[in-house]
Write a protein that holds these residues in place. Sequence first.
Motif, PDB file in Angstrom:
ATOM      1  N   SER A 178     -10.121 -15.248   8.626  1.00 48.72           N
ATOM      2  CA  SER A 178     -10.853 -16.374   9.219  1.00 48.72           C
ATOM      3  C   SER A 178     -10.866 -17.565   8.268  1.00 48.72           C
ATOM      4  O   SER A 178     -10.785 -18.718   8.713  1.00 48.72           O
ATOM      5  CB  SER A 178     -12.282 -15.956   9.580  1.00 48.72           C
ATOM      6  OG  SER A 178     -13.023 -15.661   8.419  1.00 48.72           O
ATOM      7  N   THR A 180      -8.476 -18.345   6.086  1.00 41.68           N
ATOM      8  CA  THR A 180      -7.142 -18.949   6.114  1.00 41.68           C
ATOM      9  C   THR A 180      -6.916 -19.709   7.407  1.00 41.68           C
ATOM     10  O   THR A 180      -6.286 -20.769   7.422  1.00 41.68           O
ATOM     11  CB  THR A 180      -6.049 -17.884   5.930  1.00 41.68           C
ATOM     12  OG1 THR A 180      -6.221 -16.872   6.925  1.00 41.68           O
ATOM     13  CG2 THR A 180      -6.097 -17.276   4.542  1.00 41.68           C
ATOM     14  N   SER A 181      -7.437 -19.190   8.520  1.00 39.36           N
ATOM     15  CA  SER A 181      -7.266 -19.890   9.795  1.00 39.36           C
ATOM     16  C   SER A 181      -8.049 -21.201   9.806  1.00 39.36           C
ATOM     17  O   SER A 181      -7.612 -22.204  10.369  1.00 39.36           O
ATOM     18  CB  SER A 181      -7.667 -19.014  10.974  1.00 39.36           C
ATOM     19  OG  SER A 181      -9.049 -18.740  10.915  1.00 39.36           O
ATOM     20  N   LYS A 182      -9.234 -21.235   9.171  1.00 41.22           N
ATOM     21  CA  LYS A 182     -10.025 -22.463   9.077  1.00 41.22           C
ATOM     22  C   LYS A 182      -9.307 -23.496   8.218  1.00 41.22           C
ATOM     23  O   LYS A 182      -9.306 -24.687   8.523  1.00 41.22           O
ATOM     24  CB  LYS A 182     -11.407 -22.187   8.498  1.00 41.22           C
ATOM     25  CG  LYS A 182     -12.329 -21.454   9.437  1.00 41.22           C
ATOM     26  CD  LYS A 182     -13.685 -21.202   8.786  1.00 41.22           C
ATOM     27  CE  LYS A 182     -14.575 -20.366   9.683  1.00 41.22           C
ATOM     28  NZ  LYS A 182     -15.868 -20.049   9.065  1.00 41.22           N
ATOM     29  N   GLU A 183      -8.667 -23.059   7.150  1.00 41.26           N
ATOM     30  CA  GLU A 183      -7.925 -23.963   6.279  1.00 41.26           C
ATOM     31  C   GLU A 183      -6.719 -24.547   7.005  1.00 41.26           C
ATOM     32  O   GLU A 183      -6.384 -25.718   6.856  1.00 41.26           O
ATOM     33  CB  GLU A 183      -7.476 -23.247   5.006  1.00 41.26           C
ATOM     34  CG  GLU A 183      -8.598 -22.941   4.044  1.00 41.26           C
ATOM     35  CD  GLU A 183      -8.126 -22.175   2.828  1.00 41.26           C
ATOM     36  OE1 GLU A 183      -6.905 -21.976   2.655  1.00 41.26           O
ATOM     37  OE2 GLU A 183      -8.992 -21.769   2.035  1.00 41.26           O
ATOM     38  N   GLN A 184      -6.062 -23.707   7.831  1.00 36.81           N
ATOM     39  CA  GLN A 184      -4.908 -24.180   8.592  1.00 36.81           C
ATOM     40  C   GLN A 184      -5.318 -25.198   9.645  1.00 36.81           C
ATOM     41  O   GLN A 184      -4.616 -26.150   9.941  1.00 36.81           O
ATOM     42  CB  GLN A 184      -4.177 -23.010   9.251  1.00 36.81           C
ATOM     43  CG  GLN A 184      -3.469 -22.132   8.274  1.00 36.81           C
ATOM     44  CD  GLN A 184      -2.860 -20.907   8.926  1.00 36.81           C
ATOM     45  OE1 GLN A 184      -3.003 -20.699  10.132  1.00 36.81           O
ATOM     46  NE2 GLN A 184      -2.155 -20.112   8.127  1.00 36.81           N
ATOM     47  N   GLN A 185      -6.519 -25.007  10.219  1.00 37.09           N
ATOM     48  CA  GLN A 185      -6.983 -25.944  11.250  1.00 37.09           C
ATOM     49  C   GLN A 185      -7.351 -27.282  10.626  1.00 37.09           C
ATOM     50  O   GLN A 185      -7.203 -28.321  11.243  1.00 37.09           O
ATOM     51  CB  GLN A 185      -8.191 -25.374  11.980  1.00 37.09           C
ATOM     52  CG  GLN A 185      -7.852 -24.214  12.884  1.00 37.09           C
ATOM     53  CD  GLN A 185      -9.096 -23.600  13.518  1.00 37.09           C
ATOM     54  OE1 GLN A 185     -10.204 -24.005  13.221  1.00 37.09           O
ATOM     55  NE2 GLN A 185      -8.880 -22.609  14.365  1.00 37.09           N
ATOM     56  N   LYS A 186      -7.849 -27.291   9.391  1.00 37.41           N
ATOM     57  CA  LYS A 186      -8.192 -28.525   8.713  1.00 37.41           C
ATOM     58  C   LYS A 186      -6.943 -29.319   8.389  1.00 37.41           C
ATOM     59  O   LYS A 186      -6.957 -30.545   8.361  1.00 37.41           O
ATOM     60  CB  LYS A 186      -8.978 -28.255   7.430  1.00 37.41           C
ATOM     61  CG  LYS A 186     -10.388 -27.782   7.671  1.00 37.41           C
ATOM     62  CD  LYS A 186     -11.089 -27.551   6.343  1.00 37.41           C
ATOM     63  CE  LYS A 186     -12.475 -26.997   6.555  1.00 37.41           C
ATOM     64  NZ  LYS A 186     -13.174 -26.725   5.300  1.00 37.41           N
ATOM     65  N   ASP A 187      -5.865 -28.638   8.078  1.00 31.58           N
ATOM     66  CA  ASP A 187      -4.632 -29.321   7.696  1.00 31.58           C
ATOM     67  C   ASP A 187      -3.939 -29.810   8.905  1.00 31.58           C
ATOM     68  O   ASP A 187      -3.766 -30.540   9.627  1.00 31.58           O
ATOM     69  CB  ASP A 187      -3.679 -28.404   6.965  1.00 31.58           C
ATOM     70  CG  ASP A 187      -4.220 -28.004   5.626  1.00 31.58           C
ATOM     71  OD1 ASP A 187      -5.043 -28.735   5.087  1.00 31.58           O
ATOM     72  OD2 ASP A 187      -3.811 -26.946   5.128  1.00 31.58           O
TER      73      ASP A 187
END
Length: 187
Positions: A178, A180-187
């Motif tokens: 979760s 890593t998925s939040k970091e990917q959504q921010k980028d």
Amino acid sequence: MANNSLFLKSGFIKVPLQNGVGRFIGQLQRVTIKFCKSHGNSRGVREFIENDLVDFAKQNPGVVVYVKPRRHRGPSIVGEYLNGERNWKPAGNLSREEIFKWINLMTVQNGETEAFRYRKHIRTKMPSIQGVWTPFTHRNLPNNLITYPNEELGEVLHKEQTATERLLEIAMQQNLESDTSKEQQKD
């Protein structure tokens, strides 16, 4: 049954005031020390009063201590118990240490002065003479002291992952995913 116990009074153990249930209640209620201030056979009692009586009273706050000087009479110690019994001990020519031992003995007694044969509530036709059995009765002493698992005995247990450890591992993986998925959504 031994022959000497045939003539003794018998009965069941009585626990006064449910002693031991909740807290211990000392059965000695009152000690009266009677002595002569000038007679020679009261020397040990006088030494006990001068040196040890205050310490005894501090150690046993539930016991009332009376000191009663009497002229030209022999010394004695009287213990009175919660069950109404009185235990009288003549203390003539006893040393200070002996007086201390007798008074300490009175503190741990319950006032029963007669010899008493205790009876049990359980009866059997074939009583055991072997004693009480435990799982460690017939094991060698070194085997009783070993902590397991022990590599020397070749009894190394294969440690498997417990269910709690497995659930914690899954939860940590889900948290990482979760994050890593939040970091990917921010980028």
